[in-house]
Write an enzyme that holds these catalytic residues in place. Structure first.
Site, PDB file in Angstrom:
ATOM      1  N   GLU A 140      71.524  50.162  39.650  1.00 31.77           N
ATOM      2  CA  GLU A 140      72.878  50.288  39.113  1.00 31.77           C
ATOM      3  C   GLU A 140      73.661  48.992  39.282  1.00 31.77           C
ATOM      4  OE1 GLU A 140      74.098  54.055  37.846  1.00 31.77           O
ATOM      5  OE2 GLU A 140      72.428  52.779  37.256  1.00 31.77           O
ATOM      6  N   THR A 193      80.615  50.568  31.219  1.00 28.79           N
ATOM      7  CA  THR A 193      81.004  51.004  32.559  1.00 28.79           C
ATOM      8  C   THR A 193      81.869  49.960  33.251  1.00 28.79           C
ATOM      9  OG1 THR A 193      78.981  52.302  32.770  1.00 28.79           O
ATOM     10  CG2 THR A 193      80.136  51.752  34.803  1.00 28.79           C
TER      11      THR A 193
END
Length: 320
Positions: A140, A193
């Protein structure tokens, strides 16, 4: 040569009130990663990417910059440093993307989780699933610059996962109630994001914080006791949703449509633009999903969308 195919499904992070500390997995859709092991090294890097499909050519082929291959490299480093297992072969990786990018559906986490499940199987299962979460989180960081676990952990472990602590990592797996269903609607637009995180406040007032953690505690209690009305009352986000909702065309109309159709609650999936809703039956979940899609189409943006209705996935990343 030996080939293993791993699969991991979409996940929803935050779950309204649980920013960066709560997430869950659904059964489908998901990403596939095919790993092929050979005993001879093909390059200086032990992992190379042979092909990527379904990404529109957007994802990097550099194994140190692609989430799925990067986590396998971290996995191999761990085996050598912590378990004394030296890897002298070569792994060729093929990634099949079925999840849309920048969607709020845990796309990068699914690729990482599928790759880790396959790598662990390929090398004789030297790590537990809980150990694999550590590597998925590092993926991530590569994908969006933040090593959060609310997608990575449920992608590996399934169920709901509560992150009590990041230092050290302390995860609590919460099995879902039997009749809890998710409607997940993805409008045909992207929201990165990194940008969605940039609009969030660095500090929040104490009154807002108490309201948020009260909802988190109540949501966990509702899940553990199968108290569906309590689950619905707890899906209130006073921190991220107010800042991110304006970034998603038609969000307020979509949320209202889901609730009118009988959904327990509705909020942004991860950082968006996808939106999820909970229901206590598959029929209500389908009705809520259709209402959400219709609301996207009739909003000013007139966005088409994809919709999935699924129970919560209990299995997590697996071998196909």
């Amino acid at each position: 040569m030996k080939t293993v195919r791993g699969f991991a499904s979409a996940t929803v992070g935050n779950v309204a009130c649980g920013f960066d500390v709560l997430g869950f997995a659904i059964k489908e859709p998901g990403d596939e990663v095919i790993l092929t092991l050979s005993e001879r090294k093909h390059s200086s890097c032990p992992v190379t990417i042979s092909a990527i499909s379904g990404d529109g050519g957007k994802l990097p082929l550099d194994p140190k910059k692609n989430t799925s291959s990067f986590v396998v490299l971290k996995f191999l480093e761990h085996l050598r440093a912590q378990k004394g297992i030296a890897f002298n072969g070569h792994i060729s990786l093929e990634l099949k993307k079925h999840l849309p990018l920048s969607s709020g559906m845990g796309s990068s986490a699914a690729s990482a989780a599928a790759a880790l499940a396959a790598a662990n199987e390929l090398l004789g299962q030297p790590c537990t699933k809980m150990e694999l979460v550590h590597f998925a989180i590092e993926g991530e960081r590569v994908a969006c610059g933040s090593a959060h676990a609310d997608n990575a952990a449920p992608a590996i472990l399934g169920n709901f996962v509560l992150i009590r602590s990041y230092t050290p990592l302390d995860l609590i797996v919460i099995p879902p109630p039997d009749d809890l269903y998710c409607s997940l609607v993805h409008p045909h637009t992207e929201l990165r994001t990194s940008f969605a995180r940039s609009v969030l406040p660095n500090e929040i007032p104490l009154k807002m914080a108490t309201q948020q953690w009260g909802n988190v505690g109540a949501l966990v209690a509702g899940l553990l006791t199968a108290d569906y009305p309590l689950i619905g009352r707890s899906l209130i986000d006073v921190v991220a949703e107010p800042k991110r909702a304006p970034l998603i065309p038609g969000f307020f109309e979509v949320k209202e449509a889901a609730l009118k159709a009988g959904a327990l609650g509705c909020s942004i999936a991860g950082s968006g633009p996808s939106i999820f809703a909970f229901a206590s039956s598959p029929d209500t979940a389908r009705e809520a999903g259709r209402a959400m899609q219709e609301a996207f189409l009739t909003s000013k943006a007139k966005l088409p969308s994809d919709m999935w209705v699924s129970p919560i996935c209990r299995e997590g990343a697996r071998i196909l």
